[in-house]
Motif scaffolding. Structure first.
Motif, short mmCIF file in Angstrom:
data_model
loop_
_atom_site.label_atom_id
_atom_site.label_comp_id
_atom_site.label_asym_id
_atom_site.label_seq_id
_atom_site.Cartn_x
_atom_site.Cartn_y
_atom_site.Cartn_z
N LYS A 1 0.80 -1.22 0.00
CA LYS A 1 0.00 0.00 0.00
C LYS A 1 0.83 1.27 0.00
O LYS A 1 0.32 2.34 -0.27
CB LYS A 1 -1.00 -0.01 1.14
N PHE A 2 2.14 1.17 0.27
CA PHE A 2 2.99 2.35 0.22
C PHE A 2 3.13 2.87 -1.22
O PHE A 2 3.48 4.02 -1.44
CB PHE A 2 4.38 2.05 0.79
N LEU A 3 2.83 2.03 -2.20
CA LEU A 3 2.90 2.46 -3.60
C LEU A 3 1.77 3.41 -3.98
O LEU A 3 1.86 4.12 -4.96
CB LEU A 3 2.85 1.24 -4.52
N LEU A 4 0.70 3.38 -3.18
CA LEU A 4 -0.46 4.20 -3.50
C LEU A 4 -0.27 5.60 -2.93
O LEU A 4 0.04 5.78 -1.76
CB LEU A 4 -1.73 3.59 -2.93
N VAL A 5 -0.46 6.59 -3.77
CA VAL A 5 -0.29 7.96 -3.35
C VAL A 5 -1.47 8.39 -2.47
O VAL A 5 -1.30 8.98 -1.43
CB VAL A 5 -0.18 8.89 -4.58
N LYS A 6 -2.67 8.03 -2.87
CA LYS A 6 -3.86 8.47 -2.16
C LYS A 6 -4.93 7.41 -2.35
O LYS A 6 -5.06 6.83 -3.42
CB LYS A 6 -4.32 9.80 -2.74
N ASN A 7 -5.70 7.16 -1.29
CA ASN A 7 -6.83 6.24 -1.42
C ASN A 7 -7.94 6.93 -2.18
O ASN A 7 -8.48 7.94 -1.74
CB ASN A 7 -7.35 5.84 -0.03
N ASN A 8 -8.27 6.41 -3.35
CA ASN A 8 -9.40 6.92 -4.10
C ASN A 8 -10.11 5.75 -4.76
O ASN A 8 -9.70 4.60 -4.63
CB ASN A 8 -8.98 7.99 -5.11
N LEU A 9 -11.16 6.04 -5.47
CA LEU A 9 -12.01 5.01 -6.05
C LEU A 9 -11.24 4.09 -6.99
O LEU A 9 -11.38 2.87 -6.93
CB LEU A 9 -13.18 5.66 -6.79
N GLY A 10 -10.40 4.63 -7.83
CA GLY A 10 -9.66 3.82 -8.81
C GLY A 10 -8.70 2.85 -8.16
O GLY A 10 -8.64 1.67 -8.52
N TYR A 11 -7.93 3.34 -7.20
CA TYR A 11 -6.98 2.46 -6.50
C TYR A 11 -7.70 1.37 -5.72
O TYR A 11 -7.35 0.20 -5.78
CB TYR A 11 -6.10 3.26 -5.54
N GLU A 12 -8.71 1.77 -4.97
CA GLU A 12 -9.40 0.79 -4.14
C GLU A 12 -10.18 -0.20 -4.98
O GLU A 12 -10.27 -1.38 -4.62
CB GLU A 12 -10.29 1.50 -3.12
N LEU A 13 -10.73 0.22 -6.10
CA LEU A 13 -11.41 -0.71 -6.99
C LEU A 13 -10.44 -1.72 -7.56
O LEU A 13 -10.73 -2.92 -7.60
CB LEU A 13 -12.11 0.05 -8.13
N SER A 14 -9.27 -1.27 -8.00
CA SER A 14 -8.30 -2.21 -8.56
C SER A 14 -7.78 -3.17 -7.50
O SER A 14 -7.61 -4.37 -7.76
CB SER A 14 -7.15 -1.47 -9.23
#
Length: 180
Positions: A99-112
């Motif tokens: 999860k450190f690769l994710l810049v911000k929790n948003n719909l696209g990241y969480e959906l993928s």
């Protein structure tokens, strides 16, 4: 009880509610759809666990949630102890590790992440059931009649419930991050 413990109790109740809603959705909506060759498996509990895993920083707490809720899910829905008990903590640790690769929790990241988690979990259950000789369906039938409809149903539910569940999961974890 202090705020930190109340937030943990809230997270546990949140996951239990999703556990209950999984069974309720299957009973209320999907019994009519699962008469044919297709099998749709609602995974609302997994959706909430993925959302909480993206926000909780304590790996020990994540593993505890994974083992406890995996054991409960196995004992209630499957009857074979070990499928969710093994795969759910592995999935949560894997999400926590990357999860450190994710810049911000948003719909696209969480959906993928939810899509990949659901695919991993359903494929892992299929492989474990094949290993334990609990199923005799081949891979192509599993992908066509179980994995595909399950992914489609759960992605639609994800889009419908994302905003309220996102706000609730943020609220359940936010205070813990501020007061470590």
């Amino acid at each position: 009880m202090n705020i930190k413990n109340r937030k943990v109790v809230g997270q546990v109740l949140f996951i239990f509610l999703a556990f209950y809603l999984d069974g309720l959705m299957k009973w209320a909506f999907l019994n009519n759809m699962n008469h044919g060759t297709f099998a749709v498996l609602p995974q609302l509990m997994l959706m909430l666990i993925v959302m909480l895993t993206m926000r909780i920083d304590n790996r020990r707490q994540l593993i505890t949630y994974g083992v406890v809720f995996g054991l409960i899910y196995d004992s209630y829905y499957y009857g074979i102890i070990g499928l969710y008990t093994i795969l759910l903590p592995l999935l949560m640790v894997g999400i926590d590790h990357f999860k450190f690769l994710l810049v911000k929790n948003n719909l696209g990241y969480e959906l993928s992440i939810y899509f990949l988690s659901l695919t991993f979990l359903q494929s892992g259950i299929y492989l474990l059931e094949r290993l334990l000789q609990q199923t005799n369906t081949n891979v192509f039938d599993f992908i066509t009649y179980t994995l595909g409809p399950t992914l489609l149903w759960n992605i639609v539910v994800f889009f419908i419930l994302y905003i309220p569940l996102n706000n609730l999961s943020e609220w359940l974890v936010k205070y813990r991050r501020d007061n470590k």
